[in-house]
Design an enzyme around this catalytic site. Sequence first.
Site, PDB file in Angstrom:
ATOM      1  N   CYS A 214       0.841  -1.194   0.000  1.00 20.39           N
ATOM      2  CA  CYS A 214       0.000   0.000   0.000  1.00 20.39           C
ATOM      3  C   CYS A 214       0.879   1.248   0.000  1.00 20.39           C
ATOM      4  CB  CYS A 214      -0.973   0.002   1.182  1.00 20.39           C
ATOM      5  SG  CYS A 214      -0.327   0.660   2.713  1.00 20.39           S
TER       6      CYS A 214
ATOM      7  N   HIS B 200       0.242   4.079   1.233  1.00 23.49           N
ATOM      8  CA  HIS B 200       0.124   4.931   2.413  1.00 23.49           C
ATOM      9  C   HIS B 200       1.081   4.529   3.527  1.00 23.49           C
ATOM     10  CE1 HIS B 200      -4.112   5.172   0.652  1.00 23.49           C
ATOM     11  NE2 HIS B 200      -3.476   6.276   0.336  1.00 23.49           N
ATOM     12  N   HIS B 201       1.368   3.229   3.637  1.00 23.48           N
ATOM     13  CA  HIS B 201       2.233   2.748   4.720  1.00 23.48           C
ATOM     14  C   HIS B 201       3.419   1.933   4.218  1.00 23.48           C
ATOM     15  CE1 HIS B 201      -1.914   3.109   6.383  1.00 23.48           C
ATOM     16  NE2 HIS B 201      -1.283   3.685   7.384  1.00 23.48           N
TER      17      HIS B 201
ATOM     18  N   GLN C 240      -5.625  -0.720  -3.427  1.00 23.25           N
ATOM     19  CA  GLN C 240      -6.350  -1.832  -4.052  1.00 23.25           C
ATOM     20  C   GLN C 240      -7.352  -1.340  -5.113  1.00 23.25           C
ATOM     21  OE1 GLN C 240      -7.878  -4.804  -1.312  1.00 23.25           O
ATOM     22  NE2 GLN C 240      -9.521  -5.308  -2.754  1.00 23.25           N
TER      23      GLN C 240
HETATM   24 ZN    ZN Z   1      -1.862   1.157   4.217  1.00 21.58          ZN
END
Ligand code: ZN
Length: 197
Positions: free
Chosen positions: A88, A90-91, A129
């Site tokens: 992902c 974001h992380h 996703q």
């Molecule tokens: Zn994430």
Amino acid sequence: MAGKKDYVNSVVSGNREQIEYHIKQILGLLGEDVEREGLLETPARVTRMYEEVFSGYEVDPREVLGVTFDEQHEELVIVKDIVYYSHCEHHMAPFFGKAHIGYIPSGKIAGLSKLARLVDAITQRLQVQERVTSQIADIMEEVLQPHGVMVVVEGEHMCMCARGIKKTGSTTVTSAVRGEFRTSAALRSEFLSLLKQ
Ligand SMILES: [Zn+2]
């Protein structure tokens, strides 16, 4: 339409030394003793892992489909349970699961293994996703120009599990529809019922 640069935008192996250097810096900033035995090879190992899990950056997913021509087949084609492993954006935490692709050819078909390569090219980079799902559908549509495409992606997200936002084992399901799948509920439910078999 997106240009080649939108998909092919980095080469991890070309930046290996810099990535190793910065991983080592982060370990130090976490308060670790970067010279202890267990960590000595970690920056190099993480970099090798990045080369593998981010190898999609070196691939234009539109070029892996390997189109063949078949004027005859205009019935629903489904390739399900394509296992993917992504991260992902974001992380930078892993998310993984299965992708299912259904399409109705209009003269052009793709080898079944090529669909798996398409999924790899899209997932082996920093992603969300939802975008994985829509990019698979968009590229299928662009390259094969089928009557319709439907993509369903299931994913388990480590950033959610690890941070206690959701329970371990919960699955996120996303879908994208193009062409005839957009207008025909019967077609969508045919695809979904074939996925359950
Ligand atoms: Zn994430």
